[in-house]
Scaffold this active site. Structure first.
Site, PDB file in Angstrom:
ATOM      1  N   ALA A 153       0.819  -1.215   0.000  1.00  0.00           N
ATOM      2  CA  ALA A 153       0.000   0.000   0.000  1.00  0.00           C
ATOM      3  C   ALA A 153       0.854   1.266   0.000  1.00  0.00           C
ATOM      4  O   ALA A 153       0.445   2.290  -0.538  1.00  0.00           O
ATOM      5  CB  ALA A 153      -0.950  -0.003   1.196  1.00  0.00           C
ATOM      6  N   THR A 154       2.042   1.214   0.579  1.00  0.00           N
ATOM      7  CA  THR A 154       2.923   2.388   0.554  1.00  0.00           C
ATOM      8  C   THR A 154       3.230   2.774  -0.886  1.00  0.00           C
ATOM      9  O   THR A 154       3.082   3.943  -1.282  1.00  0.00           O
ATOM     10  CB  THR A 154       4.240   2.091   1.303  1.00  0.00           C
ATOM     11  OG1 THR A 154       3.940   1.772   2.657  1.00  0.00           O
ATOM     12  CG2 THR A 154       5.189   3.285   1.250  1.00  0.00           C
ATOM     13  N   ASN A 193      -5.709   3.081  10.525  1.00  0.00           N
ATOM     14  CA  ASN A 193      -4.874   2.000  11.046  1.00  0.00           C
ATOM     15  C   ASN A 193      -4.598   2.123  12.543  1.00  0.00           C
ATOM     16  O   ASN A 193      -4.144   1.179  13.167  1.00  0.00           O
ATOM     17  CB  ASN A 193      -3.550   1.950  10.293  1.00  0.00           C
ATOM     18  CG  ASN A 193      -2.887   3.301  10.207  1.00  0.00           C
ATOM     19  OD1 ASN A 193      -3.420   4.230   9.598  1.00  0.00           O
ATOM     20  ND2 ASN A 193      -1.739   3.437  10.842  1.00  0.00           N
ATOM     21  N   GLN A 249      -6.533  -1.058   5.321  1.00  0.00           N
ATOM     22  CA  GLN A 249      -7.183  -1.657   6.494  1.00  0.00           C
ATOM     23  C   GLN A 249      -8.643  -2.012   6.214  1.00  0.00           C
ATOM     24  O   GLN A 249      -9.315  -2.556   7.093  1.00  0.00           O
ATOM     25  CB  GLN A 249      -7.143  -0.679   7.684  1.00  0.00           C
ATOM     26  CG  GLN A 249      -5.756  -0.305   8.166  1.00  0.00           C
ATOM     27  CD  GLN A 249      -5.088  -1.386   9.009  1.00  0.00           C
ATOM     28  OE1 GLN A 249      -5.722  -2.361   9.417  1.00  0.00           O
ATOM     29  NE2 GLN A 249      -3.806  -1.225   9.256  1.00  0.00           N
ATOM     30  N   HIS A 270      -0.776  -7.959   3.408  1.00  0.00           N
ATOM     31  CA  HIS A 270      -0.343  -8.468   4.718  1.00  0.00           C
ATOM     32  C   HIS A 270      -1.197  -8.020   5.892  1.00  0.00           C
ATOM     33  O   HIS A 270      -0.979  -8.457   7.019  1.00  0.00           O
ATOM     34  CB  HIS A 270       1.139  -8.157   4.957  1.00  0.00           C
ATOM     35  CG  HIS A 270       1.462  -6.743   5.303  1.00  0.00           C
ATOM     36  ND1 HIS A 270       1.707  -6.348   6.593  1.00  0.00           N
ATOM     37  CD2 HIS A 270       1.608  -5.638   4.546  1.00  0.00           C
ATOM     38  CE1 HIS A 270       1.998  -5.055   6.599  1.00  0.00           C
ATOM     39  NE2 HIS A 270       1.936  -4.602   5.363  1.00  0.00           N
ATOM     40  N   THR A 308       9.736  -7.298 -12.614  1.00  0.00           N
ATOM     41  CA  THR A 308       9.180  -8.653 -12.705  1.00  0.00           C
ATOM     42  C   THR A 308       8.191  -8.876 -11.569  1.00  0.00           C
ATOM     43  O   THR A 308       8.496  -8.597 -10.403  1.00  0.00           O
ATOM     44  CB  THR A 308      10.317  -9.693 -12.613  1.00  0.00           C
ATOM     45  OG1 THR A 308      11.240  -9.430 -13.669  1.00  0.00           O
ATOM     46  CG2 THR A 308       9.783 -11.110 -12.720  1.00  0.00           C
ATOM     47  N   CYS A 312       4.579   2.222  12.567  1.00  0.00           N
ATOM     48  CA  CYS A 312       5.575   2.871  11.726  1.00  0.00           C
ATOM     49  C   CYS A 312       6.287   3.996  12.463  1.00  0.00           C
ATOM     50  O   CYS A 312       7.399   4.359  12.109  1.00  0.00           O
ATOM     51  CB  CYS A 312       4.919   3.437  10.481  1.00  0.00           C
ATOM     52  SG  CYS A 312       3.873   2.254   9.644  1.00  0.00           S
TER      53      CYS A 312
HETATM   54  C1  LIG Z   1      -0.199  -0.865   6.552  1.00  0.00           C
HETATM   55  C2  LIG Z   1      -0.749   0.342   5.928  1.00  0.00           C
HETATM   56  C3  LIG Z   1      -0.097   0.966   4.862  1.00  0.00           C
HETATM   57  C4  LIG Z   1       1.228   0.478   4.336  1.00  0.00           C
HETATM   58  O1  LIG Z   1       1.074  -0.723   3.655  1.00  0.00           O
HETATM   59  P1  LIG Z   1       2.349  -1.584   3.228  1.00  0.00           P
HETATM   60  O2  LIG Z   1       1.763  -2.641   2.367  1.00  0.00           O
HETATM   61  O3  LIG Z   1       2.932  -2.100   4.495  1.00  0.00           O
HETATM   62  O4  LIG Z   1       3.260  -0.701   2.484  1.00  0.00           O
HETATM   63  C5  LIG Z   1      -0.687   2.074   4.297  1.00  0.00           C
HETATM   64  N1  LIG Z   1      -1.844   2.555   4.754  1.00  0.00           N
HETATM   65  C6  LIG Z   1      -2.502   1.993   5.774  1.00  0.00           C
HETATM   66  C7  LIG Z   1      -3.804   2.553   6.230  1.00  0.00           C
HETATM   67  C8  LIG Z   1      -1.974   0.873   6.402  1.00  0.00           C
HETATM   68  O5  LIG Z   1      -2.618   0.325   7.430  1.00  0.00           O
END
Ligand SMILES: *Cc1c(COP(=O)(O)O)cnc(C)c1O
Length: 383
Positions: free
Chosen positions: A72-73, A152, A180, A202, A241, A327
């Site tokens: 998600a980042t 989160n 989330q 994850h 890839t 984080c």
């Molecule tokens: C965990 C999270 C992210 C980051 O996701 P990653 O897959 O770890 O990069 C971004 N936004 C929210 C709301 C999250 O909970």
């Protein structure tokens, strides 16, 4: 014995069914999905196609609108910087919210340095964004609104359907971080007028290191500047890839989460409410975020007059929880989400985030409730 894991907003344990689905793609089906000329490539392609289909259906999108990323980042970075770079001649104003994840806030701040203007809207004491405030903040030069679906830290659910409606009426693109939210609340990019959506595996019992960005292709067709150039994978929006095992696992995780959404939520809500009922009558304990508009597995509390880090230390052998977001928990800065709710620094620091997940049991929560109560009372008497 290892502590009870209650930090499911940071990450979740992988579901065994997800792992089983992934394993052959590490060994037997090791091909590169970009190899179009032989069976090995086709096997990888087939695994990826199936995952893409599952994820697209889960949010009512088309397969061609799913761009796989590392999480998600990366999806947030691609959405925000990608839109800024593609639409800067239309306008340089972006709207987001003070309680967003750092993976939204930091790309926005980076754009501010490049000359974009970003409005970070405040939230009410319960963590919810005011729709009137949003409506009044949209300007002629606004190109993007980015509001997360589920927070989160405090689990608060923003009214993204209504936000999408407002953006649609004003013809401003709407991005939502659904890391989330996927698999926990119903998501529909059509009825909710969502143009871009960030996802990750994850947080829903899938592997780390894979996620996706949904990019609307019609009504309107979203233009996006790629942030990673190379072999041209993922419609040239994300070269590199593809990590076949992770993507296959992501698909399986979404499939299970959608199928179990109601039962998982019901169970987690019971456990969460049990924990809250055990803790809420303690002196100085306060719930952070709205109780109704909230993820089923989230409980976030502040404890007045107790040192947050001492409390975390006392709980460490028993339960794995976090104070503030994972984080930023390495630094001693108070959570920006809790300060946005109007908390003082000390109250924000004296907070605990419980993230209940699919595999937690009532027995575990009973233990956690008892131990948390004990720890709070002990720290109080010490002072
Ligand atoms: C965990 C999270 C992210 C980051 O996701 P990653 O897959 O770890 O990069 C971004 N936004 C929210 C709301 C999250 O909970």
């Amino acid at each position: 014995m290892r502590p009870i894991y209650l930090d499911c907003h940071a990450t979740t344990p992988m579901d065994q069914r997800v792992l089983a689905q992934m394993l052959p793609f590490f060994s037997e089906y090791f091909g590169n999905a970009s190899s179009v000329g032989h069976l090995y490539g086709w096997e990888a392609q087939a695994g990826i196609k199936q995952a893409r289909e599952i994820i697209a259906i889960a949010i009512n999108a088309k397969e061609t609108e799913i761009i796989f990323t590392s999480g998600a980042t990366e999806a947030n970075n691609l959405a925000i910087k990608g839109v800024a770079e593609a639409y800067f001649d239309k306008g340089k104003h972006i709207i987001s919210v003070q309680t967003e994840h750092k993976a939204v806030i930091e790309p926005c701040e980076y754009l501010q340095e490049l000359g974009f203007e970003v409005t970070f809207l405040p939230v009410a004491e319960n963590g919810l964004l005011s729709l009137d405030l949003l409506r009044n903040s949209i300007r002629d030069d606004t190109i993007l609104v980015s509001v997360m679906a589920a927070n989160n830290e405090i689990g608060v659910l923003q009214p993204i359907g209504k936000i999408g409606q407002i953006c649609h009426e004003r013809e401003v693109l709407f991005h939502t971080d659904c890391a989330q939210a996927i698999g926990k609340i119903p998501l529909d990019v059509e009825s909710m007028n969502i143009d871009l959506m960030s996802l990750t595996a994850h947080k829903i019992y899938g592997p780390k290191g894979v996620g996706a960005l949904y990019v609307r292709r019609r009504n309107p067709r979203v233009r996006l500047a790629s942030q990673i150039q190379g072999g041209g994978q993922e419609k040239k929006l994300r070269s590199g890839t593809l990590c076949t095992p992770n993507i296959v696992g992501f698909g399986k995780a979404v499939e299970i989460a959608i199928a179990l959404m109601e039962t998982d939520n019901e169970k987690q809500k019971k456990l969460r409410n049990y924990l809250w009922n055990q803790l809420k009558n303690l002196e100085g304990v306060k719930l952070n975020g709205d109780l109704k508009q909230r993820l089923a597995g989230n409980l976030n509390i502040s404890i007045q007059g107790v040192d947050g880090s001492a409390l975390l230390l006392a709980l460490q052998p028993v339960v794995a929880v976090s104070s503030g977001s994972a984080c930023t928990s390495e630094s001693t800065k108070p959570s920006h989400v809790l300060t946005a709710l109007g908390h003082s620094k000390s109250l924000a620091q004296a907070s605990l985030r419980f993230g209940i997940g699919r595999f937690n049991t009532l027995t575990e929560i009973e233990t956690v409730a008892q131990e948390t109560k004990k720890a709070i009372i002990a720290l109080r008497n010490f002072h």
